[in-house]
Every structure is written in structure tokens, then in C-alpha cells.
Design a protein around this motif. Structure first.
Motif, PDB file in Angstrom:
ATOM      1  N   GLU A   9       0.820  -1.217   0.000  1.00 45.04           N
ATOM      2  CA  GLU A   9       0.000   0.000   0.000  1.00 45.04           C
ATOM      3  C   GLU A   9       0.854   1.267   0.000  1.00 45.04           C
ATOM      4  O   GLU A   9       0.498   2.258  -0.641  1.00 45.04           O
ATOM      5  N   ARG A  10       1.977   1.252   0.735  1.00 44.60           N
ATOM      6  CA  ARG A  10       2.817   2.450   0.753  1.00 44.60           C
ATOM      7  C   ARG A  10       3.432   2.686  -0.623  1.00 44.60           C
ATOM      8  O   ARG A  10       3.531   3.836  -1.067  1.00 44.60           O
ATOM      9  N   ARG A  11       3.871   1.632  -1.283  1.00 44.54           N
ATOM     10  CA  ARG A  11       4.393   1.783  -2.636  1.00 44.54           C
ATOM     11  C   ARG A  11       3.349   2.439  -3.541  1.00 44.54           C
ATOM     12  O   ARG A  11       3.660   3.361  -4.313  1.00 44.54           O
ATOM     13  N   ASP A  12       2.089   1.968  -3.441  1.00 46.78           N
ATOM     14  CA  ASP A  12       1.029   2.513  -4.283  1.00 46.78           C
ATOM     15  C   ASP A  12       0.723   3.966  -3.919  1.00 46.78           C
ATOM     16  O   ASP A  12       0.432   4.784  -4.802  1.00 46.78           O
ATOM     17  N   ALA A  13       0.789   4.285  -2.630  1.00 44.05           N
ATOM     18  CA  ALA A  13       0.550   5.668  -2.209  1.00 44.05           C
ATOM     19  C   ALA A  13       1.675   6.585  -2.694  1.00 44.05           C
ATOM     20  O   ALA A  13       1.418   7.715  -3.145  1.00 44.05           O
ATOM     21  N   LEU A  14       2.907   6.111  -2.620  1.00 50.41           N
ATOM     22  CA  LEU A  14       4.034   6.917  -3.083  1.00 50.41           C
ATOM     23  C   LEU A  14       3.969   7.152  -4.586  1.00 50.41           C
ATOM     24  O   LEU A  14       4.447   8.175  -5.091  1.00 50.41           O
ATOM     25  N   ALA A  15       3.366   6.208  -5.305  1.00 49.64           N
ATOM     26  CA  ALA A  15       3.247   6.352  -6.755  1.00 49.64           C
ATOM     27  C   ALA A  15       2.347   7.515  -7.143  1.00 49.64           C
ATOM     28  O   ALA A  15       2.410   8.012  -8.276  1.00 49.64           O
ATOM     29  N   LEU A  16       1.519   7.982  -6.209  1.00 51.15           N
ATOM     30  CA  LEU A  16       0.637   9.117  -6.479  1.00 51.15           C
ATOM     31  C   LEU A  16       1.356  10.447  -6.298  1.00 51.15           C
ATOM     32  O   LEU A  16       0.832  11.497  -6.682  1.00 51.15           O
ATOM     33  N   LEU A  17       2.554  10.434  -5.704  1.00 49.46           N
ATOM     34  CA  LEU A  17       3.319  11.654  -5.493  1.00 49.46           C
ATOM     35  C   LEU A  17       4.222  11.933  -6.695  1.00 49.46           C
ATOM     36  O   LEU A  17       4.543  11.032  -7.471  1.00 49.46           O
ATOM     37  N   ASP A  18       4.632  13.172  -6.823  1.00 50.78           N
ATOM     38  CA  ASP A  18       5.469  13.599  -7.944  1.00 50.78           C
ATOM     39  C   ASP A  18       6.938  13.591  -7.516  1.00 50.78           C
ATOM     40  O   ASP A  18       7.316  14.351  -6.626  1.00 50.78           O
ATOM     41  N   PRO A  19       7.783  12.757  -8.104  1.00 52.67           N
ATOM     42  CA  PRO A  19       9.193  12.712  -7.689  1.00 52.67           C
ATOM     43  C   PRO A  19       9.951  14.004  -7.973  1.00 52.67           C
ATOM     44  O   PRO A  19      11.035  14.217  -7.419  1.00 52.67           O
ATOM     45  N   GLU A  20       9.391  14.880  -8.797  1.00 51.10           N
ATOM     46  CA  GLU A  20      10.057  16.154  -9.080  1.00 51.10           C
ATOM     47  C   GLU A  20       9.784  17.199  -8.003  1.00 51.10           C
ATOM     48  O   GLU A  20      10.586  18.110  -7.810  1.00 51.10           O
ATOM     49  N   SER A 145      14.817   9.695  -5.137  1.00 53.63           N
ATOM     50  CA  SER A 145      16.066   9.567  -4.379  1.00 53.63           C
ATOM     51  C   SER A 145      17.136  10.466  -4.970  1.00 53.63           C
ATOM     52  O   SER A 145      17.858  11.169  -4.244  1.00 53.63           O
ATOM     53  N   ALA A 146      17.260  10.447  -6.296  1.00 53.69           N
ATOM     54  CA  ALA A 146      18.254  11.310  -6.948  1.00 53.69           C
ATOM     55  C   ALA A 146      17.931  12.779  -6.714  1.00 53.69           C
ATOM     56  O   ALA A 146      18.826  13.591  -6.435  1.00 53.69           O
ATOM     57  N   ASN A 147      16.654  13.150  -6.806  1.00 48.34           N
ATOM     58  CA  ASN A 147      16.281  14.547  -6.613  1.00 48.34           C
ATOM     59  C   ASN A 147      16.509  14.996  -5.177  1.00 48.34           C
ATOM     60  O   ASN A 147      16.861  16.165  -4.934  1.00 48.34           O
ATOM     61  N   TYR A 148      16.302  14.100  -4.220  1.00 43.30           N
ATOM     62  CA  TYR A 148      16.573  14.447  -2.821  1.00 43.30           C
ATOM     63  C   TYR A 148      18.045  14.796  -2.647  1.00 43.30           C
ATOM     64  O   TYR A 148      18.389  15.822  -2.026  1.00 43.30           O
ATOM     65  N   TYR A 149      18.929  13.980  -3.187  1.00 49.85           N
ATOM     66  CA  TYR A 149      20.353  14.259  -3.022  1.00 49.85           C
ATOM     67  C   TYR A 149      20.834  15.384  -3.931  1.00 49.85           C
ATOM     68  O   TYR A 149      21.816  16.058  -3.613  1.00 49.85           O
ATOM     69  N   ARG A 150      20.137  15.607  -5.026  1.00 51.03           N
ATOM     70  CA  ARG A 150      20.445  16.813  -5.809  1.00 51.03           C
ATOM     71  C   ARG A 150      20.173  18.064  -4.981  1.00 51.03           C
ATOM     72  O   ARG A 150      20.958  19.020  -4.997  1.00 51.03           O
ATOM     73  N   GLU A 151      19.060  18.049  -4.249  1.00 51.46           N
ATOM     74  CA  GLU A 151      18.732  19.199  -3.405  1.00 51.46           C
ATOM     75  C   GLU A 151      19.732  19.342  -2.269  1.00 51.46           C
ATOM     76  O   GLU A 151      20.165  20.450  -1.934  1.00 51.46           O
ATOM     77  N   LEU A 152      20.122  18.222  -1.654  1.00 53.98           N
ATOM     78  CA  LEU A 152      21.149  18.288  -0.614  1.00 53.98           C
ATOM     79  C   LEU A 152      22.444  18.833  -1.189  1.00 53.98           C
ATOM     80  O   LEU A 152      23.088  19.696  -0.574  1.00 53.98           O
ATOM     81  N   GLY A 153      22.839  18.353  -2.359  1.00 52.43           N
ATOM     82  CA  GLY A 153      24.056  18.852  -2.989  1.00 52.43           C
ATOM     83  C   GLY A 153      23.984  20.333  -3.298  1.00 52.43           C
ATOM     84  O   GLY A 153      24.980  21.060  -3.172  1.00 52.43           O
ATOM     85  N   ARG A 154      22.808  20.799  -3.708  1.00 48.63           N
ATOM     86  CA  ARG A 154      22.643  22.234  -3.981  1.00 48.63           C
ATOM     87  C   ARG A 154      22.849  23.051  -2.711  1.00 48.63           C
ATOM     88  O   ARG A 154      23.518  24.092  -2.727  1.00 48.63           O
ATOM     89  N   HIS A 155      22.309  22.595  -1.608  1.00 46.38           N
ATOM     90  CA  HIS A 155      22.480  23.302  -0.343  1.00 46.38           C
ATOM     91  C   HIS A 155      23.918  23.212   0.170  1.00 46.38           C
ATOM     92  O   HIS A 155      24.326  24.018   1.013  1.00 46.38           O
ATOM     93  N   MET A 156      24.670  22.246  -0.322  1.00 47.50           N
ATOM     94  CA  MET A 156      26.074  22.130   0.050  1.00 47.50           C
ATOM     95  C   MET A 156      26.986  22.898  -0.907  1.00 47.50           C
ATOM     96  O   MET A 156      28.206  22.898  -0.739  1.00 47.50           O
ATOM     97  N   GLY A 157      26.404  23.540  -1.914  1.00 48.27           N
ATOM     98  CA  GLY A 157      27.195  24.331  -2.845  1.00 48.27           C
ATOM     99  C   GLY A 157      28.001  23.509  -3.830  1.00 48.27           C
ATOM    100  O   GLY A 157      29.001  23.984  -4.367  1.00 48.27           O
ATOM    101  N   ILE A 158      27.584  22.271  -4.105  1.00 52.51           N
ATOM    102  CA  ILE A 158      28.305  21.411  -5.040  1.00 52.51           C
ATOM    103  C   ILE A 158      27.857  21.754  -6.465  1.00 52.51           C
ATOM    104  O   ILE A 158      26.666  21.708  -6.763  1.00 52.51           O
ATOM    105  N   PRO A 159      28.784  22.082  -7.358  1.00 53.32           N
ATOM    106  CA  PRO A 159      28.383  22.423  -8.728  1.00 53.32           C
ATOM    107  C   PRO A 159      28.235  21.186  -9.611  1.00 53.32           C
ATOM    108  O   PRO A 159      28.717  20.100  -9.283  1.00 53.32           O
TER     109      PRO A 159
END
Length: 318
Positions: A9-20, A145-159
Motif C-alpha cells: 500500500e505504501r508503494r502505491d501511495a508513493l506512486a501518487l506523489l510527484d518525484p520532481e 532519491s536522486a532529486n533528494y540528493y540533488r537538493e542536498l548537494g545544492r544546499h552544500m554548494g556542489i556544482p
């Protein structure tokens, strides 16, 4: 079987969210509810992989933090990352990112190494779950998952952060092929980490050679070569990996978790029995940036924040 459908059920609920746009919530639920044990193990191995890059392993050995105070460094790393995971990029999560950035600014770390470490956080859990998870991540969950760490990297100033999880995977594989190599300092850091692993329940009940053999069984050949670890017997490797796959199949039939599994509650986290503050975690080095060798005391770390950047890596200009 309705009870098995409930497991998904959690997998199906997460599928309704936008990964972007909902990447933080997706990754938070994956890490704290859906795969907490697997993600924790995978992130431990992600950090372990970085030791095999001499520019990283040598620096960690030079600071002494990952050999003399390995328990505290393990705890601090997990607690800081958990604060961001739990609270996002504001409040206590923002304070954790500031703490991470202020530590990194004290050391001479290249942007290339920073991007590589970020890639291990994205790729290693995906590959771990493909091999040992009770189910594989969906494509949307991988993107989140990739977008989460992209955001973390942005806050860390990684180009120049990779755009997709596939791009992170390409970066990781190419960087390791080019940079994995033996260094005695890296090996010392790896040895200290494996010694700590042997103290975690229930590992502490097993003989140390057995724990080491199990850990080496989960390493790929390039990682073992770079750290000069002998390959375990084939039968030991097969048994170790089979045991993890069987665990995944068993977990598939367990009820879905309804309470989060927090890193700070794990029995292996032992540095702060009286509690902690995010601002007090990590190292507080003094003076010029610590270099990786040679006289570079006047250099500026490539990833150091500009004067127009906040402590979390975001800029004051829009």
C-alpha cells in the motif's frame, strides 16, 4: 491475498506523489518506513566505498577522526543526515546542512570528490535494494532519491550535480574506475570502520573473523582490490549474499511498518547517552583548511562557499 496487498500500500501511495516536487516525502518514507534497515546498511557501505579513493581516504586518515574517534564520527554522520531527512531543508534540517558545510569548508576537498560522495548516496541504496530488498524501488522512487540528493548537494554548494539517478550511476562507475587505488591511510580508515562494525549488535556475538569475512563478502572485487582486502572463499560469499536475499523475502511477508525507524534509536549509536544538539555534532577544526598532502595552506577548497552564499550552500542572489 489481502494481507500481502497491504504490504504494497505504501508503494502505491508513493506512486501518487510527484518525484520532481515531492522527492523529500518519498525519500523520507522509503528510508524511515519502507526500507529502514536496508537504507542504513547501504549508506554505511556507500561511505565505506569512498575510502578507496585515496584523496578521500588519505584526508580522513590525516584528520584522525575516523581512526581515533570512529564511533563518534559514525554517530555524527548518521545523526546529521537524519536531521535533514526528518526535517527537510529548513529548521533543524537547515542547521544540520550548515554544520556539514562548516566542517567541509575546513578541509581541502575537491568538487569532484564531493560529487562522487553524493553519487554513492544515490546509487548504493538503489543497487542494495535491487539485490537484497524485499522489493525493488520503482522508477519514480529512484528519481525521487536522486532529486533528494540533488537538493542536498545544492544546499552544500556542489556544482554540476548529475541530473538523474542514471547520471549519478555513470559518474560513480567512471570515477571509481579512474580513482580507486590502494593507500595505507585509506586502509587504516577502512580497518577502523570494520572494527566498529564488529561491535554492533548482534555482530558482537559473532567471532571477529566471521564478521570481517561477511563484510568482505558484500564488497565487489574493485573495492576489495583498492583496499587490499583478500577475497573470502566463494562459499562464504555465496552464503552471505544468500542470507541477505532470504532476509528480504522474509521481510516481504511482515506487516508494513507504522512507526518510523530512526537512526538515533539504533543500539549501535552510543556517543550521546544524555542527548545531543545538531549544532554540537561533528568536528570543529581550527585554522587553515587541512590539505591532503604538500604545502597548500594558502589554497581555497574548490567547494568553499562564496561570500554571497549562506551556510547551507544556497545563495543570497535569486
Amino acid at each position: 491475498m489481502s494481507w500481502l496487498r497491504q504490504r504494497y500500500e505504501r508503494r502505491d501511495a508513493l506512486a501518487l506523489l510527484d518525484p520532481e516536487t515531492d522527492f523529500h516525502e518519498i525519500y523520507r518514507q522509503l528510508s524511515l518506513y519502507e526500507f529502514p534497515w536496508d537504507v542504513n546498511q547501504a549508506l554505511n557501505f556507500a561511505l565505506f566505498r569512498t575510502y578507496a579513493v585515496p584523496s578521500i581516504g588519505k584526508l580522513l586518515h590525516t584528520t584522525g577522526e575516523f581512526t581515533r574517534r570512529v564511533q563518534k564520527r559514525y554517530d555524527d554522520t548518521g545523526l546529521l543526515l537524519e536531521a535533514v531527512l526528518e526535517h527537510g531543508f529548513h529548521g533543524e534540517g537547515r542547521a544540520a546542512v550548515r554544520r556539514i558545510n562548516r566542517m567541509h569548508r575546513s578541509y581541502d576537498i575537491s568538487d569532484d570528490d564531493m560529487r562522487y560522495v553524493l553519487s554513492t548516496f544515490v546509487v548504493t541504496p538503489i543497487r542494495w535494494l535491487d539485490s537484497y530488498g524485499w522489493r525493488r524501488l520503482t522508477e519514480a522512487e529512484r528519481a525521487a532519491s536522486a532529486n533528494y540528493y540533488r537538493e542536498l548537494g545544492r544546499h552544500m554548494g556542489i556544482p554540476d550535480i548529475p541530473a538523474t539517478w542514471r547520471d549519478f550511476e555513470t559518474l560513480l562507475d567512471e570515477y571509481e574506475a579512474a580513482h580507486f587505488a590502494y593507500d595505507p591511510g585509506s586502509r587504516s580508515v577502512a580497518d577502523a570502520t570494520l572494527a566498529l562494525l564488529a561491535t554492533f549488535p548482534p555482530n558482537h556475538l559473532a567471532p571477529r573473523p566471521a564478521v570481517d569475512a561477511f563484510a568482505r563478502s558484500l564488497m565487489d572485487a574493485p573495492l576489495r582490490r583498492a583496499l587490499a582486502y583478500p577475497s573470502p572463499p566463494k562459499v562464504v560469499e555465496a552464503l552471505s549474499r544468500t542470507a541477505l536475499r532470504l532476509r528480504g523475502r522474509f521481510v516481504r511477508f511482515m506487516p508494513a511498518r507504522t512507526e518510523p525507524s530512526m537512526f538515533r534509536d539504533l543500539p549501535g549509536v552510543r556517543s550521546y547517552p544524555a542527548g545531543f544538539t545538531v549544532e554540537g555534532l561533528g568536528t570543529f577544526p581550527m585554522g587553515c583548511p587541512v590539505t591532503q598532502g604538500g604545502d597548500r595552506s594558502g589554497t581555497r577548497p574548490q567547494h568553499a562557499l562564496r561570500s554571497d552564499q549562506l551556510g547551507d550552500g544556497t545563495t543570497t542572489r535569486q
